[in-house]
Design a protein around this motif. Structure first.
Motif, PDB file in Angstrom:
ATOM      1  N   GLU A 160     -16.764  13.381 -22.722  1.00 34.24           N
ATOM      2  CA  GLU A 160     -17.824  13.446 -21.883  1.00 34.24           C
ATOM      3  C   GLU A 160     -19.181  13.413 -23.143  1.00 34.24           C
ATOM      4  OE1 GLU A 160     -17.532  15.546 -17.500  1.00 34.24           O
ATOM      5  OE2 GLU A 160     -16.512  17.110 -19.542  1.00 34.24           O
ATOM      6  N   GLU A 161     -19.059  12.639 -24.039  1.00 32.01           N
ATOM      7  CA  GLU A 161     -20.016  13.472 -24.829  1.00 32.01           C
ATOM      8  C   GLU A 161     -20.884  12.160 -24.710  1.00 32.01           C
ATOM      9  OE1 GLU A 161     -17.309  12.138 -25.937  1.00 32.01           O
ATOM     10  OE2 GLU A 161     -17.157  10.310 -26.667  1.00 32.01           O
ATOM     11  N   ASN A 162     -20.828  11.178 -24.328  1.00 25.63           N
ATOM     12  CA  ASN A 162     -22.232  10.940 -23.697  1.00 25.63           C
ATOM     13  C   ASN A 162     -22.835  11.182 -22.468  1.00 25.63           C
ATOM     14  OD1 ASN A 162     -21.342   9.043 -25.681  1.00 25.63           O
ATOM     15  ND2 ASN A 162     -20.398   7.919 -24.391  1.00 25.63           N
ATOM     16  N   LEU A 163     -22.175  12.224 -21.653  1.00 33.55           N
ATOM     17  CA  LEU A 163     -22.922  12.968 -21.085  1.00 33.55           C
ATOM     18  C   LEU A 163     -23.638  13.602 -20.937  1.00 33.55           C
ATOM     19  CD1 LEU A 163     -22.748  12.709 -17.590  1.00 33.55           C
ATOM     20  CD2 LEU A 163     -20.846  14.774 -17.259  1.00 33.55           C
ATOM     21  N   LYS A 164     -23.137  14.928 -21.978  1.00 31.98           N
ATOM     22  CA  LYS A 164     -23.586  15.796 -22.026  1.00 31.98           C
ATOM     23  C   LYS A 164     -23.212  16.808 -23.967  1.00 31.98           C
ATOM     24  CE  LYS A 164     -19.238  18.564 -20.595  1.00 31.98           C
ATOM     25  NZ  LYS A 164     -19.293  18.818 -18.913  1.00 31.98           N
ATOM     26  N   GLY A 165     -23.647  17.457 -23.810  1.00 31.57           N
ATOM     27  CA  GLY A 165     -23.418  18.560 -25.540  1.00 31.57           C
ATOM     28  C   GLY A 165     -24.508  18.576 -25.901  1.00 31.57           C
ATOM     29  N   SER A 166     -25.374  17.679 -25.913  1.00 30.73           N
ATOM     30  CA  SER A 166     -26.776  17.425 -26.403  1.00 30.73           C
ATOM     31  C   SER A 166     -28.130  17.372 -25.230  1.00 30.73           C
ATOM     32  CB  SER A 166     -26.745  16.600 -26.986  1.00 30.73           C
ATOM     33  OG  SER A 166     -26.894  15.165 -27.026  1.00 30.73           O
ATOM     34  N   ILE A 167     -29.823  17.991 -25.755  1.00 25.54           N
ATOM     35  CA  ILE A 167     -30.252  17.561 -25.045  1.00 25.54           C
ATOM     36  C   ILE A 167     -30.924  16.055 -25.497  1.00 25.54           C
ATOM     37  CG2 ILE A 167     -33.172  17.858 -24.592  1.00 25.54           C
ATOM     38  CD1 ILE A 167     -31.754  21.150 -25.444  1.00 25.54           C
ATOM     39  N   GLU A 168     -30.978  14.971 -25.145  1.00 26.58           N
ATOM     40  CA  GLU A 168     -31.181  13.933 -24.893  1.00 26.58           C
ATOM     41  C   GLU A 168     -31.361  12.815 -23.577  1.00 26.58           C
ATOM     42  OE1 GLU A 168     -28.460  10.775 -28.036  1.00 26.58           O
ATOM     43  OE2 GLU A 168     -27.589  12.473 -27.824  1.00 26.58           O
ATOM     44  N   ASN A 193     -43.605  22.995 -24.803  1.00 27.34           N
ATOM     45  CA  ASN A 193     -44.403  24.361 -25.679  1.00 27.34           C
ATOM     46  C   ASN A 193     -42.988  25.171 -25.972  1.00 27.34           C
ATOM     47  OD1 ASN A 193     -46.702  25.496 -27.090  1.00 27.34           O
ATOM     48  ND2 ASN A 193     -47.578  26.922 -25.601  1.00 27.34           N
ATOM     49  N   GLY A 194     -42.095  24.544 -26.323  1.00 26.61           N
ATOM     50  CA  GLY A 194     -40.589  25.030 -26.813  1.00 26.61           C
ATOM     51  C   GLY A 194     -40.629  24.480 -28.120  1.00 26.61           C
ATOM     52  N   ASN A 195     -38.727  25.520 -28.248  1.00 28.43           N
ATOM     53  CA  ASN A 195     -38.184  25.154 -29.861  1.00 28.43           C
ATOM     54  C   ASN A 195     -37.834  24.785 -29.482  1.00 28.43           C
ATOM     55  OD1 ASN A 195     -37.580  25.433 -32.101  1.00 28.43           O
ATOM     56  ND2 ASN A 195     -37.614  27.542 -32.033  1.00 28.43           N
ATOM     57  N   PHE A 196     -36.675  23.433 -29.198  1.00 27.96           N
ATOM     58  CA  PHE A 196     -35.811  22.182 -28.909  1.00 27.96           C
ATOM     59  C   PHE A 196     -34.991  21.705 -29.811  1.00 27.96           C
ATOM     60  CE2 PHE A 196     -36.155  21.309 -24.486  1.00 27.96           C
ATOM     61  CZ  PHE A 196     -37.545  21.806 -24.022  1.00 27.96           C
ATOM     62  N   TRP A 197     -33.750  23.225 -29.505  1.00 27.71           N
ATOM     63  CA  TRP A 197     -32.985  22.208 -30.972  1.00 27.71           C
ATOM     64  C   TRP A 197     -31.624  21.809 -30.098  1.00 27.71           C
ATOM     65  CZ3 TRP A 197     -32.026  21.745 -35.855  1.00 27.71           C
ATOM     66  CH2 TRP A 197     -31.356  21.239 -36.198  1.00 27.71           C
ATOM     67  N   THR A 198     -31.835  19.850 -30.547  1.00 25.85           N
ATOM     68  CA  THR A 198     -30.882  19.348 -28.905  1.00 25.85           C
ATOM     69  C   THR A 198     -29.831  18.833 -29.820  1.00 25.85           C
ATOM     70  OG1 THR A 198     -31.701  17.395 -30.632  1.00 25.85           O
ATOM     71  CG2 THR A 198     -33.258  18.118 -29.077  1.00 25.85           C
ATOM     72  N   VAL A 199     -29.334  19.400 -30.963  1.00 25.68           N
ATOM     73  CA  VAL A 199     -28.404  18.665 -31.229  1.00 25.68           C
ATOM     74  C   VAL A 199     -27.698  17.214 -30.905  1.00 25.68           C
ATOM     75  CG1 VAL A 199     -25.984  19.288 -31.201  1.00 25.68           C
ATOM     76  CG2 VAL A 199     -27.177  20.683 -30.460  1.00 25.68           C
ATOM     77  N   ASN A 200     -28.825  16.621 -31.700  1.00 28.17           N
ATOM     78  CA  ASN A 200     -28.634  15.238 -31.370  1.00 28.17           C
ATOM     79  C   ASN A 200     -29.815  14.742 -33.345  1.00 28.17           C
ATOM     80  OD1 ASN A 200     -29.809  12.252 -31.892  1.00 28.17           O
ATOM     81  ND2 ASN A 200     -31.235  12.041 -29.295  1.00 28.17           N
TER      82      ASN A 200
END
Ligand SMILES: [Zn+2]
Length: 553
Positions: A505-513, A34-41
């Motif tokens: 570290e772009e494969n580790l963090k920086g987006s919600i995926e 029930n969140g409003n996720f902006w994932t950057v994915n």
């Protein structure tokens, strides 16, 4: 390898993979829904829910999809429609040092010289006679007096202690007479290379202000008195201060072996609440090279970053080396701290040993000089995916931008300066400010700039960074460099995924995926519907790092 052996290994891999998968599928630890996720994915920009397993995102999707994964033991948190963003990455700041300063020094972020002197006098009263009284975060343009601090102020306030007050920019400072005496600086002392000792133009007497390399004599005269426990406490304090504003990762832009140890000891004792990419200052590199350490060494919490070098001066203190003079000071072009040949020598060994390089370069002359060093190294010893960092990279032009793009270099411009340090921009002039913190130009050229506070010089609150980058407007409503405005979506990507890219570290963090570390922030109001001029006031309600809440309001 014989085929039977290969088949056996293959079988084990598949088996353990499927077993892990099955366990995970039945047991996510936590479900946020029930969140409003902006994932950057880009493949899934919006979502309602995320499942967390251990320290990682396990699944991201709609409420129905993610809640269907809930097993008996999964905790479920109803976010009540709140906006969720990936944790923010402050790609250039000075956390270990700032933490110690907050523990031990007088915070001079006050609005009049009288208040600053009062605070110094109070500290002196509880400091044993003869010991140093140290101040930080003094800002000459933030006091109501319309003039900078002076040696006279400091001598009158405190005469029986050496006093040294650093500008919040960190490149200049003000000393009283006992402090200058201990640093062996008098009216006759000549300027050191890359530094300036200020004199009153009328009398030739010292004003107490020392700039850039001239500060070293003062700094070296102050006895180092921090224990390992002090350093750990400092890291704990600053990590807490930063995470409550939504920062979940930080690059220490001028780390020392002491800092690296402090971060590790904080992590070991469970007190490190954010992730650190720790640049190492070039003067410590012999130790690092001898130990066989290079960029990337470490883990998801504490990792060795680039070798750090310094080319020129500071923006907030108006010492950056410019091709055109400061407004109102036709002879002042700023200070080049390290000449090109010396910078090249500092860089060469680390580059050859496989280190990423990060060089403080603010003015267009500083950036041009640094790029020439990088271009030469890339020609002499080509490195794939070198990600040369231009720390700050403030004043640019079209040809510098083309060279940055061609080299694949990464600028880390100040994110909060247009908003917070607007009044200083007069000294750069309206035209030049349109080429400073040039996020629009970088992004349009296909370059990946980061969010960076440089704290203490700039505030680190990510919400202030977003507002500053989107509006380019200061707190009084003055606009600084309207041509460089970016959209909110772009500003969020700069503050998250691009920050991860800057540390490989772009494969580790920086987006919600799924698969990435579970670092996120929950906002009190939706940043997408908020008045862009009020984003700075959006409360950060919760911050999660590695699947654990490190801040809850
Ligand atoms: Zn810095």
């Amino acid at each position: 390898m014989p085929s039977s052996r290969r088949e056996f290994l293959y079988g084990v891999t598949v088996l353990s993979g499927s077993v892990l998968f099955a366990l995970d599928r039945t047991e996510p630890d936590l479900i946020l829904y029930n969140g409003n996720f902006w994932t950057v994915n880009p493949r899934q920009p919006r979502a309602q829910a995320a499942a967390v397993s251990g320290d990682r995102f396990f699944a991201v999707g709609s409420n129905d999809e993610v809640l269907a994964l809930a097993a008996g033991n999964a905790r479920k948190i109803d976010l009540g429609g709140k906006t969720v963003l990936p944790g923010f990455i402050d790609a250039h700041s000075h956390p270990a040092e700032a933490g110690l300063s907050h523990l031990r020094m007088v915070d001079c972020d006050l609005r009049s010289i009288a208040e600053i002197l009062k605070a110094l006098r109070q500290r002196a009263a509880t400091t044993p006679s003869g010991q140093w009284v140290l101040g930080f975060k003094y800002d000459d343009t933030k006091t109501s007096d319309g003039r900078p601090l002076s040696i006279k102020d400091l001598d009158e306030a405190v005469s029986d202690h050496p006093v040294f007050v650093e500008h919040r920019g960190g490149h200049t400072g003000w000393a009283n007479s006992p402090a200058l005496m201990l640093a062996k600086i008098d009216d006759k002392t000549s300027d050191p290379p890359g530094g300036k000792i200020d004199h009153d133009p009328a009398t030739g007497k010292l004003t107490g202000r020392v700039r850039e390399a001239a500060k070293d004599a003062l700094v070296n005269a102050i006895p180092a008195h921090f224990t390992r426990d002090d350093r750990r406490q400092g890291v704990k304090l600053i990590a807490k201060m930063m995470t409550r504003t939504g920062v979940t990762s930080v690059t220490d832009a001028l780390g020392t072996p002491d800092d690296l140890r402090a971060y590790q000891e904080s992590r070991d004792s469970g007190q490190l609440s954010l992730r650190v990419y720790c640049h190492i200052y070039h003067s410590f590199m012999d130790q690092m090279l001898a130990a066989g350490i290079k960029t990337g060494f470490g883990d998801e919490w504490v990792r060795v970053g680039a070798q750090k070098m310094i080319c020129d001066g500071s923006i907030s203190e108006r010492t950056a080396r410019l091709s055109q003079p400061y407004i109102g000071r036709p002879d002042d072009f700023g200070i080049l701290v390290t000449p090109e040949d010396q910078l090249y020598e500092q860089a060469r060994k680390a580059h050859a040993a496989g280190w990423q390089l990060g060089t403080h370069a603010n003015g267009d002359v500083g950036i041009d000089t640094t790029l020439r060093v990088y271009e030469r190294l890339q020609k002499e010893m080509p490195k794939r995916d070198s990600r040369y960092r231009l720390e700050h990279c403030t004043v640019v032009n079209d040809s510098l931008i083309q060279r940055i793009k061609a080299l694949g270099a990464i600028p880390t411009p100040f994110s909060t300066y247009a908003y917070y340090h607007g009044e200083k921009m007069k000294e750069y002039g309206a035209d030049r400010v349109n080429h400073m913190f040039a996020l629009r130009s970088f992004i349009d050229a296909g370059i990946r700039p980061t969010q960076a506070s440089d704290y203490p010089p700039g505030p680190f609150e990510p919400m202030m960074a977003l507002q500053s980058e989107v509006t380019r407007t200061d707190a009084k409503g003055n606009v600084w460099g309207a041509q460089q405005k970016i959209t909110l979506e772009e500003a969020i990507r700069v503050g998250t995924l691009y920050g991860a890219y800057a540390s490989y570290e772009e494969n580790l963090k920086g987006s919600i995926e799924a698969g990435k570390v579970a670092d996120l922030v929950v906002l009190g109001r939706d940043v997408f519907t908020e008045d862009p001029y009020n984003v700075v006031n959006i409360p950060v309600e919760r911050t999660m790092v590695g699947g654990k809440w490190v801040w809850e309001s």
